[in-house]
Design a protein around this motif. Structure first.
Motif, mmCIF file in Angstrom:
data_model
loop_
_atom_site.group_PDB
_atom_site.id
_atom_site.type_symbol
_atom_site.label_atom_id
_atom_site.label_comp_id
_atom_site.label_asym_id
_atom_site.label_seq_id
_atom_site.Cartn_x
_atom_site.Cartn_y
_atom_site.Cartn_z
ATOM 1 N N ALA A 1 0.846 -1.198 0.000
ATOM 2 C CA ALA A 1 0.000 0.000 0.000
ATOM 3 C C ALA A 1 0.880 1.246 0.000
ATOM 4 O O ALA A 1 2.096 1.185 0.216
ATOM 5 N N PHE A 2 0.246 2.401 -0.219
ATOM 6 C CA PHE A 2 0.983 3.658 -0.321
ATOM 7 C C PHE A 2 1.223 4.317 1.042
ATOM 8 O O PHE A 2 1.420 5.527 1.123
ATOM 9 N N THR A 3 1.202 3.548 2.111
ATOM 10 C CA THR A 3 1.470 4.090 3.450
ATOM 11 C C THR A 3 2.965 4.370 3.628
ATOM 12 O O THR A 3 3.794 3.908 2.840
ATOM 13 N N ASN A 4 3.293 5.119 4.698
ATOM 14 C CA ASN A 4 4.713 5.365 4.963
ATOM 15 C C ASN A 4 5.326 4.136 5.629
ATOM 16 O O ASN A 4 4.670 3.108 5.790
ATOM 17 N N ARG A 5 6.583 4.229 6.050
ATOM 18 C CA ARG A 5 7.277 3.042 6.542
ATOM 19 C C ARG A 5 6.688 2.520 7.847
ATOM 20 O O ARG A 5 6.854 1.337 8.182
ATOM 21 N N SER A 6 5.955 3.374 8.563
ATOM 22 C CA SER A 6 5.320 2.944 9.809
ATOM 23 C C SER A 6 3.896 2.463 9.601
ATOM 24 O O SER A 6 3.218 2.085 10.552
ATOM 25 N N GLY A 7 3.407 2.509 8.368
ATOM 26 C CA GLY A 7 2.057 2.060 8.076
ATOM 27 C C GLY A 7 1.001 3.135 8.189
ATOM 28 O O GLY A 7 -0.199 2.834 8.105
ATOM 29 N N LEU B 1 8.226 10.314 -7.610
ATOM 30 C CA LEU B 1 8.136 11.748 -7.836
ATOM 31 C C LEU B 1 9.464 12.380 -7.448
ATOM 32 O O LEU B 1 10.216 11.840 -6.626
ATOM 33 N N THR B 2 9.768 13.499 -8.051
ATOM 34 C CA THR B 2 11.017 14.207 -7.803
ATOM 35 C C THR B 2 10.694 15.562 -7.195
ATOM 36 O O THR B 2 9.831 16.280 -7.710
ATOM 37 N N VAL B 3 11.389 15.889 -6.103
ATOM 38 C CA VAL B 3 11.141 17.158 -5.426
ATOM 39 C C VAL B 3 12.460 17.895 -5.262
ATOM 40 O O VAL B 3 13.544 17.298 -5.271
ATOM 41 N N SER B 4 12.352 19.206 -5.109
ATOM 42 C CA SER B 4 13.538 20.012 -4.849
ATOM 43 C C SER B 4 13.913 19.911 -3.375
ATOM 44 O O SER B 4 13.255 19.215 -2.593
ATOM 45 N N SER B 5 14.959 20.587 -2.999
ATOM 46 C CA SER B 5 15.373 20.560 -1.592
ATOM 47 C C SER B 5 14.248 21.112 -0.724
ATOM 48 O O SER B 5 13.629 22.123 -1.034
ATOM 49 N N GLY B 6 13.937 20.416 0.354
ATOM 50 C CA GLY B 6 12.869 20.850 1.241
ATOM 51 C C GLY B 6 12.995 20.135 2.568
ATOM 52 O O GLY B 6 14.084 19.747 2.987
ATOM 53 N N SER B 7 11.884 19.937 3.247
ATOM 54 C CA SER B 7 11.891 19.275 4.546
ATOM 55 C C SER B 7 10.768 18.252 4.588
ATOM 56 O O SER B 7 10.010 18.104 3.645
ATOM 57 N N GLY B 8 10.648 17.546 5.711
ATOM 58 C CA GLY B 8 9.561 16.589 5.879
ATOM 59 C C GLY B 8 9.942 15.171 5.556
ATOM 60 O O GLY B 8 9.065 14.305 5.442
ATOM 61 N N PHE B 9 11.247 14.859 5.414
ATOM 62 C CA PHE B 9 11.650 13.514 5.053
ATOM 63 C C PHE B 9 11.870 12.595 6.265
ATOM 64 O O PHE B 9 11.946 11.387 6.124
ATOM 65 N N THR B 10 11.992 13.136 7.449
ATOM 66 C CA THR B 10 12.394 12.360 8.629
ATOM 67 C C THR B 10 11.337 11.313 9.010
ATOM 68 O O THR B 10 10.146 11.611 9.089
ATOM 69 N N ASN B 11 11.816 10.073 9.235
ATOM 70 C CA ASN B 11 11.015 8.979 9.786
ATOM 71 C C ASN B 11 9.898 8.477 8.868
ATOM 72 O O ASN B 11 9.061 7.685 9.302
ATOM 73 N N PHE B 12 9.845 8.923 7.628
ATOM 74 C CA PHE B 12 8.793 8.461 6.730
ATOM 75 C C PHE B 12 9.290 7.383 5.777
ATOM 76 O O PHE B 12 8.497 6.632 5.215
#
Length: 345
Positions: free
Chosen positions: A150-156, A288-299
């Protein structure tokens, strides 16, 4: 005595008015024909002059510029293709070895090697040609390659934000038919999976579901923006549905509703937050490709071990690059600085 008087002369017959009229009309016809002939000849000369002038105007009056234009086109396409390849070949974690600094260095080196080779060829013809990388921008590719997940994050988590405050492009999904819920475009009931793009000014919501109004197995995509429902595209079939937001298509067929998301024609949504909602109601792969940003931690899971194996992961890419192309000969000096982004075509 004999009569020697000469015989009378015959009277000369005078011409009638009708004969003189026919002669006048004949002369008029002759003059008119000659006048038309002169006009046609003049018109032909005028057209020939116009065509000749247009040909001269469209000719390249400086043959020395042709090699520079050809070199610029070849250099730009080669630098763009090298950027695609370096991004595709890099699989390193952005925060570890083979991260962004490495892929950027690889790209700079590849362009330099190409420039040296073509520059040597140009030097044999007494010309100077080069292409150099002036700057590169950090980017991140977000990807899930496990088609059964499924399209959930690594924690479900079913509702999660992929990245915040970024530019995004090259958004593609391959969705399994059996993973989506039944719904329709009028109610969008049963909590179908959706992608949200929010740039603080505009919001786009992309819903993915099995349309109960069409019957049979299918994957439908509906787009809703700030003003309301935009449209729906339904593609039946048993194979996974390929949803390409970047070029506005589903299974290779144009989807007008998706085209409304593609700002500038390349799905380059600026300064946005990208989120998945009801991600447990759809499965397959995405990228998908994104520019430098934030929000990547723990996902994301870049180790691929334990309970999170097969979950989404991230890799470093060059989001865009600025290159300078130079060409110099005895006839011309050409220099141009251009921006390259591999998926903005």
């Amino acid at each position: 005595m004999a009569d020697v008087t000469p015989p009378p002369r015959p009277r000369r017959r005078s011409r009638c008015r009708s004969d003189r009229g026919r002669d006048d009309r004949g002369q008029l016809f002759l003059v008119a024909a000659l006048t038309l002939a002169v006009l046609f000849v003049g018109l032909a000369l005028l057209l020939n002059t116009a065509i000749y002038t247009e040909n001269l105007a469209t000719r390249n009056t400086d043959p020395g510029t042709d090699p520079s234009i050809g070199y610029r086109a070849t250099a730009e396409e080669s630098a763009r293709e090298l950027l695609r390849r370096e991004n595709a070949n890099n699989t390193g974690d952005p925060a570890k070895d083979y991260g962004y600094p490495t892929v950027s260095d690889w790209y700079v080196g590849s362009v330099g090697d190409w420039s040296n080779g073509t520059g040597l060829h140009a030097a044999r013809h007494a010309r100077v040609a080069s292409v150099s990388v002036d700057a590169t921008e950090h980017g991140t590719r977000i990807e899930q390659s496990n088609a059964s997940r499924a399209f959930t994050n690594r924690s479900g988590a079913a509702d999660w934000t992929l990245a915040t405050g970024i530019d995004v492009r090259d958004v593609r999904f391959t969705v399994a038919h059996g993973s989506v819920v039944a719904s329709n475009d009028s109610a969008l009931a049963n909590d179908p999976f959706r992608v949200e793009l929010d740039n603080s000014t505009d919001t786009w919501k992309l819903y993915v579901y099995d349309d109960i109004d069409t019957g049979g197995d299918d994957v439908s995509v509906a787009v809703v923006n700030d003003t309301g429902f935009v449209g729906e595209c339904t593609r039946p079939g048993s194979s996974p549905a390929a949803i390409d937001v970047s070029n506005g298509s589903v299974n290779g067929t144009a989807c007008p509703a998706l085209e409304t998301v593609a700002l500038g024609g390349d799905a380059n949504v600026e300064d946005s937050d990208v989120s998945f909602v009801n991600a447990d109601h759809a499965g397959g792969t995405y990228e998908l490709t994104v520019s430098s940003g934030s929000g990547f931690t723990n996902f994301y899971d870049n180790d691929g071990t334990g309970p999170s194996q097969g979950s989404p992961f991230i890799t470093a890419v060059v989001y865009d690059a600025t290159v300078t192309i130079t060409y110099e000969s005895t006839d011309v000096y050409y220099r141009a600085t251009i921006r390259l982004a591999p998926e903005e075509l």
